[in-house]
Design an enzyme around this catalytic site. Structure first.
Site, PDB file in Angstrom:
ATOM      1  N   LYS A  84       0.532   2.764   2.164  1.00  0.00           N
ATOM      2  CA  LYS A  84      -0.608   2.143   2.833  1.00  0.00           C
ATOM      3  C   LYS A  84      -0.477   0.621   2.811  1.00  0.00           C
ATOM      4  O   LYS A  84      -0.057   0.033   1.811  1.00  0.00           O
ATOM      5  CB  LYS A  84      -1.899   2.574   2.133  1.00  0.00           C
ATOM      6  CG  LYS A  84      -3.177   2.047   2.779  1.00  0.00           C
ATOM      7  CD  LYS A  84      -4.395   2.575   2.043  1.00  0.00           C
ATOM      8  CE  LYS A  84      -5.702   2.021   2.612  1.00  0.00           C
ATOM      9  NZ  LYS A  84      -6.876   2.542   1.897  1.00  0.00           N
ATOM     10  N   SER A 159     -10.331   4.030   4.614  1.00  0.00           N
ATOM     11  CA  SER A 159      -9.429   3.039   5.152  1.00  0.00           C
ATOM     12  C   SER A 159      -7.969   3.463   5.156  1.00  0.00           C
ATOM     13  O   SER A 159      -7.108   2.724   5.636  1.00  0.00           O
ATOM     14  CB  SER A 159      -9.578   1.741   4.352  1.00  0.00           C
ATOM     15  OG  SER A 159      -9.215   1.922   2.998  1.00  0.00           O
ATOM     16  N   SER A 183     -11.893   6.164   0.733  1.00  0.00           N
ATOM     17  CA  SER A 183     -10.849   5.831   1.701  1.00  0.00           C
ATOM     18  C   SER A 183      -9.638   6.736   1.709  1.00  0.00           C
ATOM     19  O   SER A 183      -8.825   6.646   2.616  1.00  0.00           O
ATOM     20  CB  SER A 183     -10.381   4.390   1.471  1.00  0.00           C
ATOM     21  OG  SER A 183     -11.390   3.478   1.803  1.00  0.00           O
TER      22      SER A 183
END
Length: 478
Positions: A84, A159, A183
């Site tokens: 990520k 996210s 997230s």
């Protein structure tokens, strides 16, 4: 397993790929090349990747093939993944989802990236995230949105939206994510994946990452519980100097996930802890289906009061607003920030030190209440989301950050509390739902354990997936 001429490498789970590599049915170079071709042909539809690292990935794959020939027995050696873009990667651009950091190349890895590489996995690049990971959707400025492969007109959540889109779309078999308010779990739900918010302290957020309250953690997104458990085994390595340290209770989360749990007492609740939120009937249907499945498996299912204080949301908002300043932004670069980011940072600027201290103390008090209440049960069950995945642009349609945030609360009211308490929480796809005349979408539930009960959640999740017959379907983009 791939000798039938029909099964493609991306059809295999991460663990199946690892086994094929050890048997010599695949090479790591072939596997990386296969995924790079898929990314080239499909990522314009999914918006999963921000940065690709093909040269580094192929070099690591060649090294993995040599290690495999030499008898290296690391369980995930040669398996592709992705990191990520909120996690720093040495020598690889790390934008944190913001144009402010568009050219930032750190000289150090986050521990999660380092540990995954040490386990032998091969990162293909950095997955998309919203600016500083603040909202539960992934529409970064200047880039395509990350969308769910089940309906590319709908968002993949956030996210860790890029990680969810990449994994569900077959661009990687599993991916790294972070979770500060939901997230990992939110994209897992939007994309029909298994997503584990790990217990606070189980996975290092160092050397520079993390937040003072310990709300944000790293963890896996995967298509199967076993793959998620295998990635967790690579990540759950104690690191000296971490402010929160929780050693794993099992030698192997993968082994634990393969053992059905003893009879459990499961407390359930479906009333959102955020006032005024209605839960979509499809989300409630998945919750009821899971309750019935748990009872059929022999577990005791009881109604449960989580004892979440009514004023906890304002406490979370104070902490979140201050954490929006976690990435330094020079004054001259402030205009580059997204409206929602500026709105959160303005709120954070207005909070005094004593106000922040009071919010921190309130969060600790609430944690005590919630954890004491949960001691009466082994696991808690809730709906995962209150709505099905939202259409692209739905959150930002009004152009008002305050309205955007109100929509976020309507979408995901069940997640942030467990970032405050630090408990592990598993997003588990269990059913299908449809909005209007659109395609069927995956619908998930949330399972919450006591501190350190990550292995228990994985074991229960695996048992439920077998009972539900989950895992045979593939999205239209597959």
């Amino acid at each position: 397993m791939i000798s039938d001429g029909k099964t493609q490498p991306h059809d295999l789970t991460a663990l199946e790929q690892a086994a094929a590599l050890r048997r010599g049915e695949l090479s790591a170079v072939e596997l990386v090349e296969h995924y790079l071709r898929r990314i080239e042909s499909l990522d314009h539809l999914l918006g999963a990747f921000v940065t690709l690292t093909p040269d580094a990935a192929l070099a690591q794959a060649a090294a993995a093939d040599r290690a495999l020939r030499d008898g290296d027995e690391r369980p995930l050696l040669g398996v592709p993944t992705a990191i990520k873009d909120l996690a720093m990667t040495a020598g690889v651009r790390t934008t944190f989802g913001s144009p402010v950091y568009g050219d930032y190349v750190p000289d150090v890895d986050d521990d999660s990236a380092r540990l995954l590489r040490a386990a032998g996995t091969i990162s293909l690049g950095k997955t998309s995230t919203p600016e500083f990971g603040l909202p539960p959707y992934t529409e970064p400025a200047g880039r395509p949105p990350a969308v769910t492969p089940w309906d590319t007109g709908r968002l993949a959540g956030g996210s860790s939206g890029g990680a969810g889109a990449a994994t569900a779309g077959g661009l990687v078999p599993f991916a790294h994510g972070t979770d500060g308010g939901g997230s990992i779990r939110i994209p897992a739900a939007a994309c029909g994946l298994v997503g584990l918010k790990t217990s606070r302290g189980l996975v290092s957020r160092g050397p520079a990452g993390g937040d003072p309250p310990g709300m944000s953690v790293s963890g896996p997104l995967a298509r199967t519980v076993a793959d998620a458990a295998a990635m967790l085994d690579a990540l759950a390595v104690p690191v000296t100097g971490e402010p929160y340290v929780l050693e794993a209770r099992v030698d192997s989360h993968l082994t634990a996930a393969g053992r059905p749990p003893a009879r459990l007492r499961v407390g359930r609740y479906a009333v959102p802890p955020v006032p005024g939120v209605a839960v979509d009937p499809a989300c409630l249907a998945a919750y009821e289906k899971t309750s019935a499945a748990l009872a059929e498996l022999g577990h005791e299912v009881v109604e449960f009061d989580p004892c979440i204080p009514e004023d906890l949301l304002p406490v979370f908002e104070v902490l979140w607003a201050v954490l929006a300043h976690g990435h330094p932004v020079p004054p001259e670069a402030e205009p580059l920030l997204a409206p929602l980011t500026r709105w959160w940072r303005d709120r954070g600027t207005a909070i005094s030190g004593p106000e922040y201290m009071a919010a921190t103390q309130s969060a600790i008090q609430a944690t005590r209440l919630v954890v004491r209440a949960q001691a009466a049960v082994d696991v808690v069950l809730t709906p995962m989301l209150a709505q099905l995945p939202r259409p692209v642009g739905w959150f930002t349609a009004g152009g008002n950050p305050a309205e955007d945030y109100e929509r976020q609360k309507q979408f995901t009211p069940f997640t942030a509390i467990y970032n405050l308490t630090g408990q592990p929480a598993l997003s588990l796809p269990m059913a299908w739902g449809r909005e209007d005349s659109g395609p069927e979408l995956p619908v998930s539930v949330q399972l919450v354990g006591g501190m350190g009960d990550d292995a228990l959640l994985l074991a229960l999740g695996a048992q439920l997936h077998v009972a539900a017959g989950w895992g045979g379907r593939r999205p239209p983009t597959w």
